[in-house]
Design a protein around this motif. Structure first.
Motif, short mmCIF file in Angstrom:
data_model
loop_
_atom_site.label_atom_id
_atom_site.label_comp_id
_atom_site.label_asym_id
_atom_site.label_seq_id
_atom_site.Cartn_x
_atom_site.Cartn_y
_atom_site.Cartn_z
N VAL A 10 0.87 -1.18 0.00
CA VAL A 10 0.00 0.00 0.00
C VAL A 10 0.90 1.23 0.00
N SER A 11 0.75 2.10 -1.03
CA SER A 11 1.70 3.22 -1.07
C SER A 11 1.24 4.35 -0.14
N GLN A 12 2.11 5.35 -0.04
CA GLN A 12 1.89 6.40 0.95
C GLN A 12 0.76 7.31 0.50
N ASN A 13 0.71 7.58 -0.80
CA ASN A 13 -0.32 8.47 -1.32
C ASN A 13 -0.95 7.85 -2.55
N TYR A 14 -2.16 8.33 -2.85
CA TYR A 14 -2.87 7.81 -4.02
C TYR A 14 -2.76 8.84 -5.12
N SER A 15 -2.12 8.48 -6.24
CA SER A 15 -2.18 9.40 -7.38
C SER A 15 -2.34 8.57 -8.64
N ILE A 16 -2.91 9.21 -9.67
CA ILE A 16 -3.26 8.40 -10.84
C ILE A 16 -2.34 8.68 -12.01
N HIS A 17 -1.30 9.50 -11.78
CA HIS A 17 -0.33 9.71 -12.86
C HIS A 17 1.00 10.06 -12.22
N GLY A 18 2.05 10.15 -13.04
CA GLY A 18 3.35 10.54 -12.50
C GLY A 18 4.12 9.35 -11.96
N TYR A 19 5.18 9.68 -11.23
CA TYR A 19 6.10 8.62 -10.79
C TYR A 19 5.49 7.77 -9.70
N ASN A 20 4.38 8.24 -9.10
CA ASN A 20 3.84 7.53 -7.94
C ASN A 20 2.49 6.92 -8.25
N THR A 21 2.30 6.51 -9.50
CA THR A 21 0.99 5.98 -9.88
C THR A 21 0.60 4.78 -9.03
N TRP A 22 -0.68 4.72 -8.66
CA TRP A 22 -1.20 3.58 -7.89
C TRP A 22 -1.06 2.33 -8.75
N ARG A 23 -0.40 1.28 -8.23
CA ARG A 23 -0.10 0.16 -9.14
C ARG A 23 -0.93 -1.07 -8.89
N ASP A 24 -1.86 -1.03 -7.92
CA ASP A 24 -2.71 -2.18 -7.66
C ASP A 24 -3.95 -2.07 -8.55
N PRO A 25 -4.38 -3.17 -9.19
CA PRO A 25 -5.61 -3.05 -10.00
C PRO A 25 -6.81 -2.67 -9.13
N MET A 26 -6.81 -3.01 -7.86
CA MET A 26 -7.92 -2.62 -6.98
C MET A 26 -7.61 -1.27 -6.37
N LYS A 27 -8.59 -0.39 -6.42
CA LYS A 27 -8.36 0.93 -5.81
C LYS A 27 -8.46 0.80 -4.30
N PRO A 28 -7.94 1.80 -3.56
CA PRO A 28 -7.99 1.71 -2.09
C PRO A 28 -9.40 1.46 -1.56
N SER A 29 -10.40 2.09 -2.19
CA SER A 29 -11.77 1.92 -1.66
C SER A 29 -12.23 0.48 -1.84
N GLN A 30 -11.83 -0.14 -2.97
CA GLN A 30 -12.24 -1.53 -3.17
C GLN A 30 -11.53 -2.45 -2.17
N ILE A 31 -10.25 -2.16 -1.98
CA ILE A 31 -9.50 -2.98 -1.02
C ILE A 31 -10.16 -2.87 0.35
N LEU A 32 -10.51 -1.63 0.72
CA LEU A 32 -11.05 -1.40 2.06
C LEU A 32 -12.37 -2.14 2.22
N SER A 33 -13.25 -2.05 1.21
CA SER A 33 -14.54 -2.71 1.42
C SER A 33 -14.36 -4.22 1.48
N LYS A 34 -13.39 -4.75 0.69
CA LYS A 34 -13.16 -6.20 0.77
C LYS A 34 -12.66 -6.58 2.16
#
Length: 2027
Positions: A1624-1648
């Motif tokens: 789980v990375s420190q911040n959520y961003s959708i572009h740039g060097y820190n792109t979220w790399r999990d196919p599941m977004k944090p909200s999906q992970i959380l609800s699961k």
């Protein structure tokens, strides 16, 4: 010496209560037992004994306090009695009855009646009266002369007239009287049984039933000797428990404890690896040098490459040396680093400077390494020279199994503080001086003969004289240098009087000096004996310390046996390897050190070893005066004699030095003894060597008897014999003469005893912690109390030694320093004692362990005195086995504390094989077990030498000594014997040793007692046998008094064997026990009987090999015969036949448990007997019950089980410590119903699998968790690492407290808002700005990087910086916490004592324990004034773990455990027995054990599936397809694989059938390669779940070598609740060097997660809030896309919850963050030694989910191309080197040379400015240096071939340093170097505006000048100084240069090109140079005249004369022959 107090009664008490009394003297307090429900009188009748070391002073005070005792509250003081001991001191014995006084010093009615007696040092005490004391009749001392009628005489009749002063033996008799404890014949049980009644080998037993009987003594609990019951009720934090041994130091103690470990580990070779990285050198002294570094370890040498023309070369080269030698040899090897100037193939080069230290120094460093330290180089040839430069290096020494924690290798940018990081151990001053070590060798004696007798006879026949057969000389080795004395031809007593002088830096970094006597021989010299002097023991570096000093003193040398053989198999022992088995010689020597004053011109500056004559030592004054010593020994038992020895007669020989030794018998010359003051020529006494008893002198002088009579052994059983020493015990006695230096040994003994007591106490404490007994901290306090009183004791005792004569300087200094140390230690112990609390226990324990090491170190006396005693067993005159007893252990002293610990005691000794024969299995078997009694003391003190023997014997003497009372006996005849029955209750053993190839054993135990032995039955195929068997030994006969047996029974030896069908049983281990003894007149009732089962540690050699659970009782058979013994009851097993089970009272109480097993699958099963495993099954067994898994039908297709959970019920002991192990076995079902065992695993402790149902009352979520999630929740809470800088949600069970701006109290059921900082970015940004320093805000703004520049590496490097920062802070915080601790202690004590024990106090404590952490945060924020090195931009970071992820997350075994299956026997050789090689596969699953029945509410829960029992919510184990993405960042410190000390690494990855070898992308010649690659692999779990990442070395020819590999179990990671699939990375961003790399977004992970964990939520609310369970989190709600558009999103909120998931009640656990892990690389060929480390991480994505995006690009940064243009405008003040030929003027032909990457690669020269007379030069010359630069690492990257033979180019990274040099050009000779300047392009001083302002300061004083970086400034112009060193090594300015530096990127350079030198484009104008240089063209005649007349006039005249002379000689030679002929012919 002792003070004895008998506390009889206290009368006149008021009310009815429990009473307890406490007696204090000299700070040591004793408590009585508790008397329950006393009314007016309390009859204590207890005796206390304080051993005192110094005479009691008349004004010392004894204090007695009487309390009303309370179990709960503090004891209430009734009154105090104090008594000044003046009368006691005068009279020796006083009876007192007196009133007590209360707190206000007023008398009360209560009165006390006591008796005190005092035994003074000289034994002056009146005779003992029976009636006065203890009402026991057997009080008399042996010397009393009167025998009381009630008991048989303690002594046989003929000893009567012997004792002259009755006082001497009073000590023993008093002890004996205590021993008899009122129960001899009088049976007065009134006094209860003393505190000591439960003693047993220093252990005691808890009572069966815990309610204590009315008058029973408080029972000391098993192992811990907890006197809790005695003291219950004092404030819990001040109670301390003394050990029983403290109270009973002298109960009977006629036996000393045996040593359990057998095998000598010294001398056995081990694997070591020395790795050295040479990083760079600085400030090397010399001009324009080409330095090479030579690294030498022992004999091996390796060289770095050569760097040309630089004084600060940068190497960064790594060298590894592998060794396989014994530790002693290893640690004495010298590491030598030398810098050599201009070494090449043809010449060896000149040494600039060197540095040396021994390997041991490195090994004793923390982590066994020096990291990034600077070695100071000095020149050994020139002592006056001082420092020759610095060399920066890393040195590490790894033994097998050591792991080195490498500090993280990041870009080392920090400017090095050389002085602060010198390569020196702590405490060594940085300025080391030269010193001379003077080692004086005086003489030696007692040398063995080193030649055969045949040779001697030949010599005698030829020469006609009988010479000594040895030609000795002494060789001394120190710090890699050797010195030798002269050879003394044929002399057993050589005299040298020579001194050997070493010159070495002081303090030396080499620990030991090796001194060897060698025998010179034509063929080869051999060592006779070796001695090592440890410099740390003969010096002290403290401020009151002293330089190394030694002697003159004798050192004893030990080695092989003395009989000379041509091939001595034990020769190594003479070299000092391993324990010597015989005395070889002793050497008189001394050592002194003198620090040299190197400024003194007369000093001889060579460091060669010198040998010169020395004066002989004046014998008496310091070596001590000769005294006659007497050694007595009695053999009481010799059993367990190995059957292999055969049944030839056996005898024992005892020697001390050469006395008693039969070989050198009469062949020895007469010893010349020096009389006082004599010259050594009067013959005083001849050594009597022969052992026959009849010849001797008339005066009754005794002849020593040093060996027992040979006797034929009798059979004990199939393995052992015993000697029939029944009632007749043989004795030996030897007279010997030694210098009297007993003081040394006495002091060592006192310290040893303190240390022994401390060690015993610490073992107790650890045992208590291990077995979870209550209040270990109290025991630790007791230990500290004993320690401090012991230390003070030593100081008083040693104090009287101050004025002892005949002491060397070392004696005096050592005594002072020991007294200082111990005084200090005593005070520290007292302080520590008050700080020991439950929570500080662990840290304090570590400190106390350090005390123990220090004590042991201090107690080791470097100056020997009396040699050790050797006991040899001879069979048929052949030496078989030996034991070595240090003489100090058996040395007698009048003072108790000084006595050796085994003196006058019966000691159990195990004889072992000598030398190498004792290695391995041979050394594990006992050669013989002996009970031996030894006494060594001055002959004149010898009358007490029999006092410690078991009583009841008569002495048999030789005919001559018949009626001489003091004559020693030759044997003892015991008249008293007691008959006993021994019952050995053998219950079970666990974790035994695998002795069969199946990986199991067929164990049985054999119990030895005296000369009997019995075996248990053999249990097949198990490592955890439960024998449950009672062995009864009938008619055991013990000799001696009954009461002595009770307290000190002989030991029982238990050996475990493995039964083999063929051949003899294999030895598996051994342990000892002492039985609990019941005399015939005692009751068989609690608390002592029936005895409890106890664990005994089993040893095999030096390693532990399991535990035995057993109990032993020794019951006296009284006059009534066996019928009086307690009956042997218990269930009789019909089916077990005649085997008796362990009876009921002793076997554990059982209750019903259910064991549930989760069967998941099997992995990596290896072949069995060459066949693949196809249909495996797992059998689980525990305590005879078990369950089988389902059969796996096809292991290849699917290795998982179809049925997941099964259970069985079993009866287990209530006491969890007694739980039997659980066995897991895997069998393969073959055709025709055959089964084969594949492998097995024993879970030795079920502890971590036991599930305890929660309390109904528990409100707290921590408990409720267990309701919901059942068993799984148990392991959740295991990890709660709290990153600093974040909010810590403190979820301690007591009272949860939230740390943040506002305090919020959290209850399990309340809702609380957890505010996560709106955006941590903002805060961080502000903080960073603040740190950057107030006014430079603007600069920070421009630093803020744009995202296009940032890449993954920016993130990585930023994270590493953070990690290092954290480490630094932790260190700082730790240091600070230490300081604060003292203050806190005081406060905490106040809090603890306050009645406010509720939440408030705990809250306060909580706050406190967090203080350091918060401080850290405050510090970070409140330190804006600290200027940061670089203003750090805010970059999202990841977590860099500097270890494997598994260690951080408990191997991901949160619900799925991995059990290694083992097979094959453990190797006999400890070295190779790695568990790795025995692993044949792994079983995955889990176990849950719980007591039946379970509470209903668990099973009634929603969604409870009965099929899964405790394992609810477990995923399915069907095969699953996964995409595995492996990212490999880089490797560090790889082990070199090629000859050139480098490697060409590439990555190979294997997972299942996929095998990726990235061979074409190998990295040439790198040991720290950056790979930066990712690999995608598709895999199917469970078939392919073990990922192997390996690093191979690419070779052009032949196969590639494996450097190292690491294995990762992906399956456990995948299924873990820590969610290790994708961090789980420190911040959520959708572009740039820190792109979220999990196919599941944090909200999906959380609800699961919420759904899986049955957690309520997530509920997103307005205003950026989300609620999960009862926690509310807040956070930002907007996100920017790449076009800068803002959108609403819940992802940040969800991510905030995920990053704090461990704080969620019930289901929370720490989720794996985005990370890089560092994994060690291992190579199976070098087990246990790290071969480098790999930084990497793994992501896994299930294939049935949406596909993940592309992999992150982590390819290594490409260096950026730059061009540096340097214009050299002018020079000024350059020194003038040349004298003009013609005019004689000073001038220089100046040119400037510059380079960036290295002199060979790209040096550029200006043209020459000829004939400059002022040092001014004009050039206007441009250099152009194109280079590739890595911004992040601040390194220039160059690629070049290493040599003409290299296959490919190697990439180097070097620091960006521009070098400019000024030279003087010469036409014909080599150019002269004048000076240079080096500019580090990142940090160099700004140039001066004018030539005047340019000064030396700019180079020397860099720290204070403003530094600039060309990468920021881009263009710089100014003046810089050229410097060089003058003759005195001082820096001086040799010129100044005006230069301009201009940096362009490659693109900019293309746009604006410039020409080299002064060429187009952008040409520079020609310099304007004066034309002085051509003066001699214009006026040639003038020049010539000048030349001839002035300069060379005399030279020309000389040449002319020389020519004339030459012509004359030539003419003479020409005409000579003709003239001669004429003359001769007479023409």
């Amino acid at each position: 010496m002792a003070l004895l107090l008998q506390l009889r009664t206290v009368t006149g008490l008021r009310g009815k209560a429990d009473r307890i009394a406490k007696a204090v003297f000299r700070g040591l307090s004793f408590y009585t037992r508790v008397l329950e429900n006393c009314e007016d009188e309390a009859r204590f009748d207890e005796t206390f004994r304080w051993p005192v070391a110094s005479n009691i002073d008349g004004n010392e005070i004894l204090e007695i306090q009487v309390f009303n005792y309370s179990k709960v509250f503090t004891n209430r003081l009734i009154g105090t009695f104090q008594m000044v001991l003046q009368k006691v001191v005068e009279e020796g014995q006083v009876e007192v009855t007196d009133t007590l006084i209360d707190d206000n010093n007023s008398a009360i009615q209560t009165s006390i009646s006591i008796e005190i007696r005092y035994q003074a040092l000289d034994g002056t005490v009146g005779a003992w009266n029976d009636k006065e004391f203890l009402e026991t009749p057997s009080v008399h001392s042996e010397g009393d002369g009167r025998y009381p009628l009630e008991t048989d005489s303690l002594l046989s009749s003929h000893r009567q007239g012997l004792d002259i002063s009755p006082g001497k033996s009073n000590q023993q008799s008093a002890e004996r009287s205590f021993r008899s404890k009122g129960k001899e014949k009088t049976k007065e049980h009134k006094a209860g049984k003393g505190v000591f009644s439960a003693m047993k080998l220093g252990k005691t037993r808890p009572s069966k039933d815990d309610h204590r009987k009315q008058d029973e003594p408080a029972v000391l609990e098993a192992e811990d000797l907890d006197r809790k019951a005695l003291l219950r009720g004092l404030e819990p934090d001040t109670i301390s428990l003394a050990s029983v041994t403290a109270v009973t130091t002298n109960v009977s103690n006629k036996r000393s404890k045996p040593d359990i470990k057998m095998e000598p580990s010294a001398g056995r070779p081990m694997d070591y690896q020395v790795s050295i990285t040479i990083i760079e050198a600085r400030q090397l002294v010399g001009l324009n040098m080409d330095p090479v570094v030579c690294v030498e370890v022992g004999e091996e040498k390796k060289y770095t490459s050569m760097k040309e023309s630089t004084n600060c070369p940068y190497y960064n080269e790594y060298f590894v040396f592998d060794f396989h030698v014994p530790p002693d040899v290893m640690f004495d090897k010298i590491i030598k680093l030398s810098v050599i100037h201009s070494k090449n193939l043809l010449r060896s080069g000149t040494l600039v400077g060197s540095f040396k230290m021994d390997v041991g120094t490195v090994y004793t460093q923390p982590e066994h390494q020096f990291y990034h330290k600077w070695a100071i180089l000095s020149d050994p040839e020139d002592l006056t020279a001082g420092l020759k430069g610095y060399l920066k290096c890393d040195i590490a020494v790894v033994g097998k199994g050591d792991n080195i924690k490498t500090p993280h290798k990041a870009n080392e940018t920090e400017e090095d503080d050389i002085e602060g990081n010198l390569l020196l151990p702590d405490g060594v001053p940085p300025e080391r001086q030269w010193a001379r070590f003077y080692i004086k060798i005086y003489r030696a004696e007692g040398l063995p003969r080193m030649n055969t007798s045949i040779m001697a006879n030949v010599k005698k026949a030829l020469i006609g004289e009988n010479k000594d057969l040895v030609d000795p000389y002494v060789q001394v080795v120190f710090a890699g240098q050797k010195g030798k004395t002269s050879i003394q031809k044929s002399s057993y007593e050589p005299l040298w009087n020579e001194q050997i002088i070493f010159t070495e830096m002081f303090p030396p970094l080499c620990k030991r000096i090796k001194i060897q006597i060698r025998d010179s021989d034509k063929v080869n010299d051999v060592a006779i004996g070796t001695h090592f002097i440890d410099l740390r023991k003969i010096s002290n570096e403290g401020d009151k310390g002293f330089l190394p000093t030694f002697g003159p003193a004798w050192v004893n040398m030990y080695g092989s046996t003395r009989n000379y053989t041509l091939m001595d198999e034990h020769q190594e022992l003479n070299e000092g390897l391993g324990e010597g088995v015989s005395f070889r010689a002793r050497l008189l020597m001394s050592l002194a050190v003198e620090i040299l004053d190197t400024t003194n011109p007369e000093i001889n500056s060579s460091t060669e070893v010198q040998v010169e004559q020395a004066t002989s030592v004046a014998d008496q004054n310091c070596t001590g005066k000769m005294e006659e010593f007497f050694l007595f020994g009695a053999f009481l038992e010799a059993t367990m004699i190995d059957r292999k020895i055969g049944d030839k007669p056996i005898n024992f020989e005892v020697t001390i030095g050469n006395y008693g030794n039969q070989i050198d018998g009469m062949s020895k010359p007469i010893l010349w003894r020096k009389k006082e003051g004599g010259d050594g020529n009067e013959e005083e006494s001849e050594l009597l060597q022969n052992s026959s008893e009849d010849e001797g002198d008339e005066d009754g002088e005794m002849v020593s008897v040093s060996s027992s009579q040979p006797m034929k052994p009798l059979v004990t059983d199939r393995n052992y014999f015993h000697l029939p020493y029944f009632e007749k015990k043989p004795c030996i006695y030897i007279k010997s003469w030694w210098q009297d230096q007993r003081r040394r040994l006495y002091n060592a003994n006192i310290m040893d005893k303190i240390a022994d007591k401390l060690e015993e106490g610490l073992n107790d404490v650890q045992e208590m912690i291990k077995t979870e007994k209550p209040h270990p901290e109290r025991r630790l306090r007791g230990v500290l109390e004993e320690l401090s009183s012991g230390c003070l004791h030593f100081v008083t005792l040693a104090d009287k030694d101050q004025h002892h004569s005949s002491r060397t300087r070392l004696d005096r200094e050592r005594l002072k320093s020991c007294m200082r140390e111990l005084e200090n230690m005593g005070q520290q112990a007292t302080t520590l004692r008050s700080q020991v609390k439950k929570n500080t226990m662990k840290d304090k324990l570590k400190l106390v362990q350090n005390f123990l090491q220090k004590l042991r170190f201090l107690a080791d006396e470097p100056q020997h005195t009396i040699p050790d005693v050797f006991i040899w067993m001879l069979s048929n005159n052949k030496r078989i086995a030996y034991a070595r007893v240090p003489s100090k252990d058996i040395l007698y002293s009048i003072v108790d504390e000084e006595m050796g610990k085994d003196c006058a005691k019966v000691k159990t000794i195990f004889l072992k094989l000598p030398g190498k024969r004792g290695f391995g299995p041979a050394g594990w078997t006992v050669q013989a077990k002996m009970e031996i009694y030894l006494w060594l003391g001055l002959n004149k003190q010898r009358k007490d030498f029999l006092s410690g023997l078991p009583c009841g014997f008569e002495e048999k003497k030789t005919a001559r000594g018949q009626n001489l009372p003091s004559f020693p006996p030759i044997s003892l005849l015991y008249t008293k014997k007691q008959v006993f029955q021994l019952r050995a209750h053998m219950y079970q053993a666990r974790s035994l040793f695998a002795a069969d190839s199946s990986g199991l054993s067929d164990p049985f135990a054999r119990v030895f007692f005296i000369s009997q032995s019995q075996c248990t039955e053999v249990l097949n195929e198990t490592l955890c046998p439960t024998w449950d068997q009672l062995l009864v030994f009938d008619n055991v006969e013990l000799y001696g008094e009954a009461h002595e047996m009770r307290d000190d029974p002989p030991i029982i030896v238990i050996e475990i064997y493995d039964q083999d069908t063929v051949g003899k049983a294999d030895f598996m281990g051994r342990t000892f026990a002492k039985p609990v003894v019941k005399m015939s007149d005692e009751q068989y009732c609690p608390p002592r009987f029936p005895p409890q089962l106890e664990y005994y540690q089993i040893y095999r050699g030096n390693s532990t090999a399991g535990d035995l659970l057993a109990a032993f009782e020794l019951l006296q058979i009284g006059p009534g015969g066996k019928s009086d013994l307690p009956p042997i009851d218990g269930p009789t097993d019909m089916d077990r036949g005649p085997i008796l089970p362990v009876p009921l009272g002793i076997r554990p109480v059982l209750s019903k448990y259910r064991v549930e097993v989760l069967f998941w699958g099997l992995r990596d099963l290896k072949r069995v007997n060459l066949a693949q495993v196809d249909r495996p099954r797992v059998d689980i067994e525990c305590a005879g019950k078990g369950v089988q898994s389902a059969l796996i039908q096809n292991y290849k297709k699917n290795p998982n089980f179809s049925t997941l959970v099964k259970w069985f019920e079993v009866d287990l002991p209530e006491n969890e410590l007694l739980h039997p192990p659980l066995n897991i076995r895997v069998v393969d079902c073959r055709a025709f119903g055959r089964y084969t065992l594949v492998g097995s695993h024993a879970v030795s402790s079920l502890r971590k699998f036991i599930y305890r149902p929660p309390d109904k009352k528990a409100q707290h979520w921590n408990m409720t968790a267990k309701h919901l999630n059942g068993y799984l929740a148990m392991t959740n809470r295991a990890h709660r690492s709290r990153p600093t800088g974040e909010i810590v949600v403190n979820m301690e069970p007591e009272v949860p407290i939230k740390k943040m701006e506002t305090m919020v109290k959290l209850e399990a059921n309340s809702d609380a808002v957890v505010k996560v900082d709106v955006s941590e970015e903002e805060k961080e940004r502000k903080k960073k700005k603040k740190k950057g320093g107030g006014g430079v805000g603007e600069e920070v703004e421009e630093e803020e990087p744009d995202d296009s520049m940032l890449d993954w590496w920016s993130k990585y490097f930023a994270s590493i910086e953070t990690m290092k920062e954290k480490l630094r802070q932790q260190e700082a915080a730790a240091a600070e916490a230490e300081e604060k601790e003292e203050m806190e202690m005081a406060e905490e004590i106040k809090i603890d004592d306050s009645p406010m024990k509720g939440s408030k106090a705990q809250a306060k404590n909580k706050e406190k324990s967090k203080a350091p952490k918060d401080d850290k945060k405050k510090k970070q924020q409140s330190a804006p004034e600290l200027p940061e090195k670089k203003n750090k931009p805010r970059i999202d970071e990841l977590k860099v773990f500097n270890k494997e992820l598994e260690t951080e997350f408990d191997n991901f075994e949160d619900w799925l455990h991995t059990f290694n299956l083992l097979r094959g026997k453990i190797g006999d050789n400890d070295d190779n027995a790695t568990e790795e090689e025995r692993i044949v596969g792994r079983f995955k699953g889990s176990i849950c054990v719980y007591k039946m029945p379970l509470p209903d509410d668990i099973t009634k829960e929603a969604g409870y599936d009965p099929n899964f029992g405790m394992f609810q919510g477990i995923p399915s184990n069907d095969p699953i397809n996964v995409l595995v993405r492996v990212y490999v960042v880089r490797a560090t410190d790889l082990h070199p694989a090629d000859i050139n000390g480098k490697a060409d690494p590439y990555i190979a990855i294997k997972l299942g059938k996929t095998d990726i070898k990235d061979k074409e992308n190998y990295i040439s010649k790198q040991l720290n390669p950056v790979f930066g690659k990712s690999f995608d692999i598709e895999a199917t779990f469970p078939m392919e779940s073990m990922l192997t990442v390996a690093v191979y070395d690419w070779d052009l020819v032949g196969t590639d070598d494996l450097i190292g590999e690491t294995k990762i179990d992906l399956e456990n990671r995948y299924y873990s609740k820590h969610r290790a699939t994708c961090g789980v990375s420190q911040n959520y961003s959708i572009h740039g060097y820190n792109t979220w790399r999990d196919p599941m977004k944090p909200s999906q992970i959380l609800s699961k997660l919420c759904k899986d964990g049955k957690v309520d939520g997530p509920h997103y609310g307005p205003g950026g809030r989300v609620k999960v369970a009862n926690r509310v989190f807040t956070g930002p709600t907007e996100i920017e896309d790449e076009n800068g558009q803002k959108k609403q999103t819940d992802e940040h909120l969800a991510l905030a919850v995920l990053r704090h998931w461990e704080d969620i009640p019930w289901a929370g656990c720490k989720l794996v963050p985005e990370h890089v892990e560092t994994r060690p690389l291992l190579n199976p060929d070098k087990p246990g030694i790290e071969q480098g480390r790999l930084e990497m991480w793994v992501d896994m994505f299930p294939m049935d989910m949406p596909a993940p995006g592309p992999a992150i690009d982590i390819s290594p940064r490409k260096p950026k191309k730059y061009e540096l243009r340097v214009i050299v405008w002018n020079t000024d003040e350059v020194i003038l080197e040349d004298d003009d030929y013609f005019t004689g003027e000073k001038s220089s032909d100046i040119f400037v040379r510059g380079w960036l990457k290295g002199q060979q690669e790209d040096k550029q020269d200006t043209d020459v400015h000829y004939h400059s007379l002022t040092g001014e030069g004009n050039f206007n010359w441009r250099y152009i240096f194109p280079f590739d630069y890595l911004m992040a690492e601040e390194k220039i990257v160059i690629s070049k071939k290493e040599s003409m033979f290299s296959w490919d180019e190697t990439e180097y990274k070097i620091p960006a340093r521009l070098t400019l040099q000024v030279w003087d050009a010469d036409h014909f000779s080599a150019d002269d170097f004048l000076g240079a300047i080096e500019l580090d392009l990142n940090r160099f001083p700004r140039g001066a505006k004018t030539s005047k302002q340019c000064s030396l300061e700019m180079v020397t004083n860099e720290a204070e000048l403003p530094m600039i970086s060309i990468f920021k400034q881009k263009r710089v112009k100014g003046w810089w100084p050229f410097v060089a060193r003058d003759e005195n090594d001082e820096l001086e300015i040799t010129g100044k240069v005006e230069a301009e530096l201009h940096l362009l990127t490659a693109e900019e350079a293309e746009k604006s090109p410039a020409g080299l030198a002064r060429n187009e484009p952008d040409p520079l104008e020609k310099p304007n140079r004066p034309d002085t240089s051509f003066i001699w063209f214009l006026n040639p005649l003038k020049s010539i005249k000048y030349l001839i007349c002035t300069r060379y006039k005399w030279l020309i005249i000389k040449i002319v004369l020389a020519l004339l002379l030459l012509v004359m000689v030539a003419l003479f030679l020409y005409s000579m022959p003709g003239y001669m002929v004429k003359k001769l012919l007479g023409a």
